[in-house]
Design an enzyme around this catalytic site. Structure first.
Site, mmCIF file in Angstrom:
data_model
loop_
_atom_site.group_PDB
_atom_site.id
_atom_site.type_symbol
_atom_site.label_atom_id
_atom_site.label_comp_id
_atom_site.label_asym_id
_atom_site.label_seq_id
_atom_site.Cartn_x
_atom_site.Cartn_y
_atom_site.Cartn_z
ATOM 1 N N GLY A 145 0.828 -1.203 0.000
ATOM 2 C CA GLY A 145 0.000 0.000 0.000
ATOM 3 C C GLY A 145 0.857 1.245 0.000
ATOM 4 O O GLY A 145 2.054 1.185 -0.261
ATOM 5 N N ASN A 146 0.239 2.368 0.276
ATOM 6 C CA ASN A 146 0.994 3.619 0.367
ATOM 7 C C ASN A 146 0.404 4.498 1.459
ATOM 8 O O ASN A 146 -0.579 4.132 2.091
ATOM 9 C CB ASN A 146 1.035 4.327 -0.993
ATOM 10 C CG ASN A 146 -0.359 4.655 -1.481
ATOM 11 O OD1 ASN A 146 -1.064 5.460 -0.885
ATOM 12 N ND2 ASN A 146 -0.775 3.996 -2.559
ATOM 13 N N ARG A 147 0.994 5.663 1.647
ATOM 14 C CA ARG A 147 0.629 6.483 2.810
ATOM 15 C C ARG A 147 -0.548 7.426 2.568
ATOM 16 O O ARG A 147 -0.820 8.296 3.380
ATOM 17 C CB ARG A 147 1.847 7.284 3.263
ATOM 18 C CG ARG A 147 2.937 6.398 3.860
ATOM 19 C CD ARG A 147 4.163 7.229 4.189
ATOM 20 N NE ARG A 147 3.823 8.404 4.966
ATOM 21 C CZ ARG A 147 4.441 9.584 4.875
ATOM 22 N NH1 ARG A 147 5.428 9.729 4.032
ATOM 23 N NH2 ARG A 147 4.059 10.593 5.609
ATOM 24 N N SER A 148 -1.243 7.270 1.467
ATOM 25 C CA SER A 148 -2.363 8.186 1.190
ATOM 26 C C SER A 148 -3.439 8.082 2.274
ATOM 27 O O SER A 148 -3.865 6.995 2.644
ATOM 28 C CB SER A 148 -2.972 7.850 -0.171
ATOM 29 O OG SER A 148 -4.166 8.569 -0.335
ATOM 30 N N ALA A 197 -4.121 7.718 -4.726
ATOM 31 C CA ALA A 197 -2.745 7.276 -4.915
ATOM 32 C C ALA A 197 -2.831 5.801 -5.264
ATOM 33 O O ALA A 197 -3.115 4.962 -4.406
ATOM 34 C CB ALA A 197 -1.945 7.495 -3.647
#
Ligand code: C5P
Length: 397
Positions: free
Chosen positions: A208-211, A275
């Site tokens: 995943g990502n930090r969005s 994102a």
């Protein structure tokens, strides 16, 4: 958007009446003129003085106090109000409003006003489920009243069920949506994506990502407030669901792609603030991967490019999270994905980007115009983007 708007807040006799103080406070802080009318039973639950102190305006409770200038003014006020909201609305209020009885200050104002009326019911589970109440609500709905459905949960009686007054933020969101009907995006359909997609590795883990989803949610809410019909395709976030916006929840990029493809039918604009994960594991393990081996290699493949591949006659707005050569890279992306507008984000700036409530962006349009904005709240950025969308939609016609 609530600044200088006149909101009539009708309060009826339910234990949830104390929540009306919170509603009045939030509306007043947002700049609205809140005119409170209360039924007699409501005054047993919450003092008119409380409401007067919060709104700074006279509170009318007695319809027979015709000697009072305030009462007469309030009846006239029905015509001047931008919106009326009844929160909480009892079964009795709903029944009276459905047949046009006006025998207290709240029902009187309902009958007298030309403003849209929002009704937020709150009552015990059996009263809400009673077919008479449901019929009355259906009648009000058919006549154009906006109903903010009650929630499921613990009720004052100790029972658990449907009947709790809707969340205060949901009621305020609905007020904004109703006020926005005449906004500059009225009649327009917008699809907004938000959050970071997740690609499962096994049943317990993902890439995943930090969005945080904050930018996309801010755009969806701002568009709603300006009158747009909004579909929000949301990857997992911890944000509360915005009122008056259709939320389509997805997890992976592939899911987001098919949700977007469906949502854009008849859309005027697609704003891709999500994102999107660039890579996904080639396969997802069916069982949780054990930590038996000292190392583990994951094979990743590219995810589909949603914005680059989606087709249709609508404006395309993309985001570019960049850490270097921001304008040059964003312009390339605008070209490659055939966008109308790209919003470039400098993610090296700590006050902008992931997780925070502010953002520092540069908006670049297809014609090469570069607009560098100062540090703003995400809501302000959302409105600046929508200003450009409104301008471009105007030219499209
Ligand atoms: O990932 P990239 O920097 O190319 O993203 C730019 C824009 O494209 C963003 O608006 C993002 O939401 C969108 N995007 C997409 N599909 C992807 C990756 C990004 O639509 N697979």
């Amino acid at each position: 958007m609530l600044t200088n708007k006149t909101v009539i807040l009708g309060i009826t006799g339910s234990i949830a009446a104390y929540k009306a103080a919170d509603i009045a406070s939030k509306l007043t802080q947002a700049g609205a003129k809140v005119e409170v009318v209360m039924t007699e039973p409501a005054t047993k639950f919450i003092a008119p003085l409380t409401m007067h102190s919060i709104t700074g305006r006279a509170v009318v409770t007695d319809m027979f106090d015709l000697a009072s200038q305030h009462t007469i003014e309030h009846i006239a006020l029905g015509g001047a109000a931008d919106v009326m909201v009844i929160a909480p609305a009892t079964a009795s209020l709903i029944a009276k409003a459905a047949v046009g009885i006006a025998d207290d200050m709240v029902t009187l104002t309902v009958l007298a006003t030309k403003a849209p009326v929002i009704v937020a019911p709150a009552m015990d589970v059996n009263m809400f489920a009673n077919p008479v109440t449901q019929e009355n609500l259906a009648k009000l709905k058919a006549r154009g009243f906006i109903i903010v459905d009650p929630e499921y949960g613990r009720l004052a009686s100790g029972k658990v069920g449907w009947g709790r007054l809707a969340d205060v933020d949901k009621i305020i969101g609905t007020i904004k949506q109703v006020l926005g009907r005449s906004g500059d995006l009225a009649g327009k359909r917008l699809v907004v994506t938000a959050g970071g997609t997740q690609e499962p590795i096994d049943p317990a883990r993902h890439i995943g990502n930090r969005s945080s989803g904050k930018m996309g949610y801010a755009i969806a809410e701002a568009a709603r407030d300006r009158g747009a019909e909004v579909k929000l395709v949301a990857a997992p976030t911890s944000l509360p669901q915005p009122a008056g916006v259709e939320v389509i929840r997805v997890r992976t990029t592939v899911e987001m792609k098919s949700a977007v493809a469906k949502a854009v039918a008849k859309a005027d604009a697609l704003i891709m603030a999500a994102a999107v994960t660039d890579y996904q594991p080639r396969t997802t393990a069916r069982a949780k991967i054990k930590k038996a081996t000292p190392g583990l290699t994951l094979e990743l493949v590219r995810t589909p490019d949603i914005l680059g591949e989606v087709k249709g006659n609508f404006l395309k707005v993309g985001f570019a999270a960049e850490s270097e050569d921001i304008v040059v890279n964003a312009k390339k992306k605008l070209q490659n994905k055939q966008l109308d507008l790209i919003v470039a984000n400098d993610i090296t700036d700590k006050k902008g980007g992931f997780g925070v409530d502010t953002n520092k962006v540069t908006i670049i349009s297809r014609d090469g115009k570069v607009e560098k904005l100062p540090l703003l709240t995400k809501r302000e950025v959302a409105d600046r983007i929508l200003d450009r969308v409104v301008g471009m939609l105007g030219k499209k016609k």
